[in-house]
Enzyme design. Structure first.
Site, PDB file in Angstrom:
ATOM      1  N   THR A   1     -33.176   0.769   6.237  1.00  0.00           N
ATOM      2  CA  THR A   1     -34.137   1.440   6.310  1.00  0.00           C
ATOM      3  C   THR A   1     -34.774   1.977   7.394  1.00  0.00           C
ATOM      4  O   THR A   1     -35.671   2.891   7.316  1.00  0.00           O
ATOM      5  CB  THR A   1     -35.740   0.542   5.864  1.00  0.00           C
ATOM      6  OG1 THR A   1     -35.623  -0.291   6.994  1.00  0.00           O
ATOM      7  CG2 THR A   1     -35.262  -0.237   4.418  1.00  0.00           C
ATOM      8  N   LYS A   2     -33.998   1.964   8.539  1.00  0.00           N
ATOM      9  CA  LYS A   2     -34.320   2.505   9.715  1.00  0.00           C
ATOM     10  C   LYS A   2     -34.167   3.992   9.947  1.00  0.00           C
ATOM     11  O   LYS A   2     -33.107   4.645   8.946  1.00  0.00           O
ATOM     12  CB  LYS A   2     -33.687   1.798  10.817  1.00  0.00           C
ATOM     13  CG  LYS A   2     -34.194   0.212  11.035  1.00  0.00           C
ATOM     14  CD  LYS A   2     -35.836   0.216  11.039  1.00  0.00           C
ATOM     15  CE  LYS A   2     -36.131  -1.163  11.542  1.00  0.00           C
ATOM     16  NZ  LYS A   2     -36.308  -2.113  10.352  1.00  0.00           N
TER      17      LYS A   2
END
Length: 389
Positions: A188-189
């Site tokens: 998700t980064k």
């Protein structure tokens, strides 16, 4: 706001933007026969170090590993205290705990949601060995104050930059203030290698040891042992861990890094549209970045006060899910989790700002992959859910 004419498929929270370049590089790595730690990792480390304006970087399996290895290299252990924030993912506290040291929580500023330097000063004891600030959601902590505190007290400063790859504070990049800077490349980064992390350290000798610690304490990694020059003997020089990054992960990373600024600009557009579209609603939205800082724009968090909104945070979460919008909760105060209450005796009420923020905060989708129509659907879903409360 009327419902958008074309309803998108379910909007996954935090979906990374993966391009053909990443796919082709991963396939080329698979075909090369070298998929472990090797030349792609070395390339990724060098390019990330250049992006950060430092000499070197060490790629590891996760930000959790980066934090743990940094604490171990710093000599943190039983009898020591490490000050950190209650508004963070459990990995921050777990990394401290696994060294045998004691995590000490300090409440956050209600506006920035970052650790409060004034409270850090009050929490210092003779056992304090390090301060571990977390740049929450991509907003930089007050690094001038924290750096001064650490220097005056002779403490290590270890930055948790899991949200803060692009973050800057007064012209200086996050991760370069303290003895160590730790980054996450989770799915998700803003820069994703599916799983992975990176460590920056101010001292070159620390970098060499971190590489050893990340790979069993061996004197040579696999590329040096089995590469083109033939087998080379190695020695195990200390008790290490298994926390290295692979070339498969780095194959994604080099292209994610190359597009990092382009993706940042797209997230900036989404962020601005959220600011505009949510204005006037009975919700709390992120405070503007402080002057001479760069917000990493990792999480767009809204605050849901049930009295003002007519529904709770979790009720809004469920309503958005029903309308095809994936969300996240970042984060419950770590002191609310049972293991820390049982093992460390924490009571969440001791950190009231983090407790309140953790119970009210909801993260909306924020990714360079989002289309304009998906952004408009998110805004419609929020407004429709509030209207039905």
């Amino acid at each position: 706001m009327s419902k958008p004419e074309s309803k998108p498929d379910f909007i996954v929270f935090g979906a990374p933007l993966i391009g053909e370049e990443e796919i082709e590089e991963v396939v080329a790595t698979l075909r090369s026969g070298w998929i472990g730690t090797g030349p792609k990792v070395k390339r990724f480390e060098g390019e990330f170090a250049r992006y950060k304006g430092v000499e070197d970087a060490v790629a590891v399996a996760s930000c959790t590993a980066a934090l743990h290895l940094s604490l171990l290299d710093a000599g943190i252990g039983p009898g020591d205290e490490v000050i950190t924030t209650p508004l963070t993912f459990c990995a921050t506290v777990n990394a401290i705990h696994h060294t045998g040291a004691t995590p000490v929580l300090v409440d956050v500023d209600p506006v920035t949601q970052n650790i409060d330097p004034a409270r850090v000063a009050e929490a210092l004891t003779p056992k304090t060995k390090a301060i571990l600030p977390v740049h929450f959601a991509g907003r930089p902590c007050e690094m001038d104050a924290l750096t001064t505190l650490a220097e005056d007290a002779g403490l290590l400063l270890i930055e948790d930059c899991a949200h803060a790859i692009e973050t800057e504070y007064h012209g200086r990049k996050a991760g370069t203030f303290g003895s160590y800077g730790c980054f996450s490349f989770y799915a998700t980064k803003n820069l994703s290698t599916a799983e992975g992390g990176m460590i920056l350290a101010a001292d070159p000798e620390r970098m060499a040891r971190l590489r050893q610690l990340a790979l069993h304490g061996m004197s040579k990694d696999a590329w040096k042992r089995f590469g083109g020059e033939g087998f080379r003997h190695y020695q195990v020089v200390e008790f290490g861990w298994k926390a290295n990054m692979t070339d498969l992960q780095a194959s994604m990373g080099v292209h994610q890094l190359a597009r990092l600024e382009e993706c940042y600009l797209r997230r900036q557009e989404v962020w601005s549209r959220y600011d505009q579209g949510l204005a006037g609603l009975p919700l709390g939205t992120p405070a503007p970045p402080d002057e001479d800082t760069r917000h990493g724009l990792h999480l767009y968090t809204i605050r849901v006060d049930e009295e003002a909104c007519g529904l709770s945070r979790d009720a809004l979460l469920d309503a958005l899910t029903a309308r095809g919008v994936g969300t996240g909760v970042h984060y419950l105060s770590v002191a609310e989790h049972p293991v820390y209450q049982e093992r460390l005796g924490w009571k969440a009420e001791e950190w009231p700002e983090a407790l309140r923020i953790g119970r009210q905060t909801l993260s909306l989708p924020l990714s360079a992959k989002l289309t304009d129509s998906e952004v408009e659907h998110v805004l419609w879903a929020v407004k429709d859910a509030l209207a039905g409360a």
